[in-house]
Design a protein around this motif. Structure first.
Motif, PDB file in Angstrom:
ATOM      1  N   GLU A  29       0.816  -1.219   0.000  1.00 44.17           N
ATOM      2  CA  GLU A  29       0.000   0.000   0.000  1.00 44.17           C
ATOM      3  C   GLU A  29       0.847   1.266   0.000  1.00 44.17           C
ATOM      4  OE1 GLU A  29      -1.133   0.789   4.700  1.00 44.17           O
ATOM      5  OE2 GLU A  29      -2.516  -0.321   3.456  1.00 44.17           O
ATOM      6  N   TYR A  30       2.104   1.176   0.397  1.00 47.49           N
ATOM      7  CA  TYR A  30       3.003   2.325   0.367  1.00 47.49           C
ATOM      8  C   TYR A  30       3.593   2.536  -1.030  1.00 47.49           C
ATOM      9  CZ  TYR A  30       6.335   5.717   2.196  1.00 47.49           C
ATOM     10  OH  TYR A  30       7.047   6.858   2.446  1.00 47.49           O
ATOM     11  N   GLY A  31       3.464   1.543  -1.880  1.00 47.11           N
ATOM     12  CA  GLY A  31       4.013   1.609  -3.231  1.00 47.11           C
ATOM     13  C   GLY A  31       3.103   2.380  -4.174  1.00 47.11           C
ATOM     14  N   THR A  32       2.975   3.661  -3.951  1.00 43.98           N
ATOM     15  CA  THR A  32       2.082   4.502  -4.746  1.00 43.98           C
ATOM     16  C   THR A  32       2.828   5.175  -5.893  1.00 43.98           C
ATOM     17  OG1 THR A  32       2.516   6.460  -3.401  1.00 43.98           O
ATOM     18  CG2 THR A  32       0.699   5.000  -2.688  1.00 43.98           C
ATOM     19  N   GLU A  33       2.080   5.738  -6.805  1.00 44.38           N
ATOM     20  CA  GLU A  33       2.688   6.487  -7.903  1.00 44.38           C
ATOM     21  C   GLU A  33       3.472   7.676  -7.374  1.00 44.38           C
ATOM     22  OE1 GLU A  33       0.074   7.484 -11.140  1.00 44.38           O
ATOM     23  OE2 GLU A  33      -0.663   5.418 -11.303  1.00 44.38           O
ATOM     24  N   ALA A  34       2.927   8.358  -6.362  1.00 43.82           N
ATOM     25  CA  ALA A  34       3.623   9.519  -5.789  1.00 43.82           C
ATOM     26  C   ALA A  34       4.971   9.105  -5.203  1.00 43.82           C
ATOM     27  CB  ALA A  34       2.755  10.183  -4.722  1.00 43.82           C
ATOM     28  N   PHE A  35       5.020   7.954  -4.517  1.00 44.46           N
ATOM     29  CA  PHE A  35       6.281   7.467  -3.943  1.00 44.46           C
ATOM     30  C   PHE A  35       7.265   7.137  -5.064  1.00 44.46           C
ATOM     31  CE2 PHE A  35       8.696   3.889  -1.788  1.00 44.46           C
ATOM     32  CZ  PHE A  35       9.504   4.733  -1.060  1.00 44.46           C
ATOM     33  N   ALA A  56      12.509  -0.185   0.387  1.00 39.00           N
ATOM     34  CA  ALA A  56      11.518   0.483   1.242  1.00 39.00           C
ATOM     35  C   ALA A  56      10.339  -0.429   1.551  1.00 39.00           C
ATOM     36  CB  ALA A  56      11.031   1.771   0.575  1.00 39.00           C
ATOM     37  N   LEU A  57       9.833  -1.120   0.542  1.00 39.26           N
ATOM     38  CA  LEU A  57       8.665  -1.983   0.770  1.00 39.26           C
ATOM     39  C   LEU A  57       9.042  -3.227   1.568  1.00 39.26           C
ATOM     40  CD1 LEU A  57       6.638  -1.641  -2.540  1.00 39.26           C
ATOM     41  CD2 LEU A  57       6.600  -0.233  -0.481  1.00 39.26           C
ATOM     42  N   ALA A  58      10.243  -3.753   1.357  1.00 37.42           N
ATOM     43  CA  ALA A  58      10.693  -4.896   2.160  1.00 37.42           C
ATOM     44  C   ALA A  58      10.875  -4.467   3.617  1.00 37.42           C
ATOM     45  CB  ALA A  58      12.002  -5.455   1.594  1.00 37.42           C
ATOM     46  N   TRP A  59      11.409  -3.260   3.836  1.00 34.87           N
ATOM     47  CA  TRP A  59      11.562  -2.752   5.198  1.00 34.87           C
ATOM     48  C   TRP A  59      10.186  -2.594   5.850  1.00 34.87           C
ATOM     49  CZ3 TRP A  59       9.885   1.249   8.196  1.00 34.87           C
ATOM     50  CH2 TRP A  59      10.570   1.453   9.396  1.00 34.87           C
ATOM     51  N   ARG A  60       9.249  -2.061   5.099  1.00 31.54           N
ATOM     52  CA  ARG A  60       7.886  -1.875   5.619  1.00 31.54           C
ATOM     53  C   ARG A  60       7.282  -3.221   6.017  1.00 31.54           C
ATOM     54  NH1 ARG A  60       3.736   1.856   5.655  1.00 31.54           N
ATOM     55  NH2 ARG A  60       1.676   1.002   5.212  1.00 31.54           N
ATOM     56  N   GLN A  61       7.487  -4.231   5.196  1.00 29.55           N
ATOM     57  CA  GLN A  61       6.985  -5.578   5.496  1.00 29.55           C
ATOM     58  C   GLN A  61       7.606  -6.104   6.791  1.00 29.55           C
ATOM     59  OE1 GLN A  61       5.062  -7.629   3.215  1.00 29.55           O
ATOM     60  NE2 GLN A  61       5.363  -9.634   4.074  1.00 29.55           N
ATOM     61  N   ALA A  62       8.914  -5.921   6.926  1.00 26.58           N
ATOM     62  CA  ALA A  62       9.633  -6.450   8.087  1.00 26.58           C
ATOM     63  C   ALA A  62       9.310  -5.700   9.384  1.00 26.58           C
ATOM     64  CB  ALA A  62      11.139  -6.406   7.831  1.00 26.58           C
TER      65      ALA A  62
END
Length: 134
Positions: A29-35, A56-62
């Motif tokens: 959900e953090y993987g947006t076009e704006a990001f 970033a997304l792997a860190w968010r998952q962890a």
């Protein structure tokens, strides 16, 4: 054109069978076009931006537990969002003198404070102001 094609390539990484397809909905959900656009502006190439996107997304998952339970962390001192400036950027205040724990143990509070700042950002604002009181 660069941003549009780059964003499309990066967003495709979230699809099933692709490099980030295995991640949870929470991480994705953090993987947006704006990001993606911010990463492309900062990194200058789709390859570099895509690597940062993956990290970033792997860190968010962890770190889902810290990110979802914003109230359960070791209080390390005085670090908080105190308002916003004239450009509507969140202002984060931190008093270094009041830091009670070693830096490595302060990450959770820093993450929570940054997330509070991000949550308070109006549309179009992508930066924060930091005041470090030594």
């Amino acid at each position: 054109m660069f941003f549009s094609a780059g964003v499309h390539q990066m967003m495709a990484l979230l699809e099933p069978g692709q490099a980030l397809g295995h991640l949870s909905d929470f991480a994705k959900e953090y993987g947006t076009e704006a990001f993606c656009k911010r990463l492309l502006r900062k990194n200058g190439s789709v390859k570099k931006a895509s690597e940062k996107f993956k990290q970033a997304l792997a860190w968010r998952q962890a770190h889902k537990e810290v990110l979802t339970s914003r109230s359960s962390f070791a209080l390390d001192g005085d670090e908080r969002v105190i308002g916003s400036d004239l450009q509507r950027r969140p202002v984060i205040y931190m008093c270094m003198k009041n830091q009670m724990l070693p830096g490595a143990q302060c990450l959770d509070q820093k993450v929570v404070t940054m997330l509070q700042a991000i949550d308070s950002m109006p549309s179009g604002v992508e930066k924060t102001v930091h005041i470090w009181d030594l």
